[in-house]
Motif scaffolding. Sequence first.
Motif, PDB file in Angstrom:
ATOM      1  N   TRP A  36      22.888 -32.559 -12.191  1.00 35.72           N
ATOM      2  CA  TRP A  36      23.019 -31.131 -11.186  1.00 35.72           C
ATOM      3  C   TRP A  36      24.453 -31.677  -9.939  1.00 35.72           C
ATOM      4  CZ3 TRP A  36      22.186 -31.656  -5.676  1.00 35.72           C
ATOM      5  CH2 TRP A  36      22.636 -30.371  -4.921  1.00 35.72           C
ATOM      6  N   ARG A  40      28.824 -30.528 -10.071  1.00 33.11           N
ATOM      7  CA  ARG A  40      29.345 -29.999  -8.492  1.00 33.11           C
ATOM      8  C   ARG A  40      30.198 -31.323  -8.222  1.00 33.11           C
ATOM      9  NH1 ARG A  40      25.830 -26.899  -5.624  1.00 33.11           N
ATOM     10  NH2 ARG A  40      27.134 -27.686  -3.704  1.00 33.11           N
ATOM     11  N   ALA A  55      25.890 -29.397 -17.062  1.00 32.68           N
ATOM     12  CA  ALA A  55      25.145 -28.206 -16.202  1.00 32.68           C
ATOM     13  C   ALA A  55      24.097 -27.884 -17.644  1.00 32.68           C
ATOM     14  CB  ALA A  55      25.680 -27.232 -16.229  1.00 32.68           C
ATOM     15  N   GLU A  58      20.714 -30.304 -18.270  1.00 30.02           N
ATOM     16  CA  GLU A  58      20.182 -31.120 -16.590  1.00 30.02           C
ATOM     17  C   GLU A  58      18.631 -30.006 -17.263  1.00 30.02           C
ATOM     18  OE1 GLU A  58      18.099 -31.504 -13.619  1.00 30.02           O
ATOM     19  OE2 GLU A  58      20.467 -32.065 -13.558  1.00 30.02           O
ATOM     20  N   GLY A  63      18.123 -26.424 -11.476  1.00 28.64           N
ATOM     21  CA  GLY A  63      19.523 -27.504 -11.399  1.00 28.64           C
ATOM     22  C   GLY A  63      20.777 -27.015 -12.091  1.00 28.64           C
ATOM     23  N   ARG A  64      19.847 -26.525 -13.580  1.00 24.55           N
ATOM     24  CA  ARG A  64      20.702 -25.975 -14.573  1.00 24.55           C
ATOM     25  C   ARG A  64      21.404 -24.477 -14.440  1.00 24.55           C
ATOM     26  NH1 ARG A  64      17.482 -27.190 -18.108  1.00 24.55           N
ATOM     27  NH2 ARG A  64      16.187 -25.251 -18.224  1.00 24.55           N
ATOM     28  N   TRP A  66      21.775 -23.153 -11.528  1.00 19.94           N
ATOM     29  CA  TRP A  66      22.895 -23.378 -10.538  1.00 19.94           C
ATOM     30  C   TRP A  66      23.930 -23.881 -10.786  1.00 19.94           C
ATOM     31  CZ3 TRP A  66      20.431 -25.518  -5.348  1.00 19.94           C
ATOM     32  CH2 TRP A  66      21.170 -25.994  -3.948  1.00 19.94           C
ATOM     33  N   ALA A  67      24.332 -25.048 -11.458  1.00 20.74           N
ATOM     34  CA  ALA A  67      25.295 -25.579 -11.533  1.00 20.74           C
ATOM     35  C   ALA A  67      26.160 -24.641 -12.863  1.00 20.74           C
ATOM     36  CB  ALA A  67      24.905 -26.889 -12.312  1.00 20.74           C
TER      37      ALA A  67
END
Length: 162
Positions: A36, A40, A55, A58, A63-64, A66-67
């Motif tokens: 993650w 970013r 991503a 992840e 996190g997966r 999100w990214a």
Amino acid sequence: HRVLGVALYRLEQYDEALAELQRAIELAPSRPGLRWLLARTQLAAGDPQAALQTAAAEPDPVGRAWASGLAYAVLGDAVASDTQIAQLKALPRNRGACAIAEVHALRGRSTDAEAWIRRCASAKDLALLSWLDDPLLTRLPNASRYKTMVLQLQRVPGRDET
């Protein structure tokens, strides 16, 4: 390596940050959050395709999503970005609120971003503080407005001012 990578990311020294985060992944390949952070950094460095690939690997589903949502937003893929938002919305107790706010902000949807920033604040999610100095967010057109909002939401009435 993770801490140094994050510090370098915040300083916008992306090449060095990428190297440190990749080294952290080599040392702890199953550690949640490392990819993650790497994604970013890849986004901030201008490589959304690499961020999307990172991503996908992840291990943490938050996190997966999100990214991936951020990468799809940068790539202009609204449908795929919305799919990631839907996954984050399905999380209990506003766990994905800060992530959703960021994805909306990167897509230029400031009204939606602000609504989710409020949810993030009500969930007392520390990720909200990233709006103050994260290079990915501070470059946005409404960055100063978001920062002011976050600072106002962090003020708690009755809290000791020591």
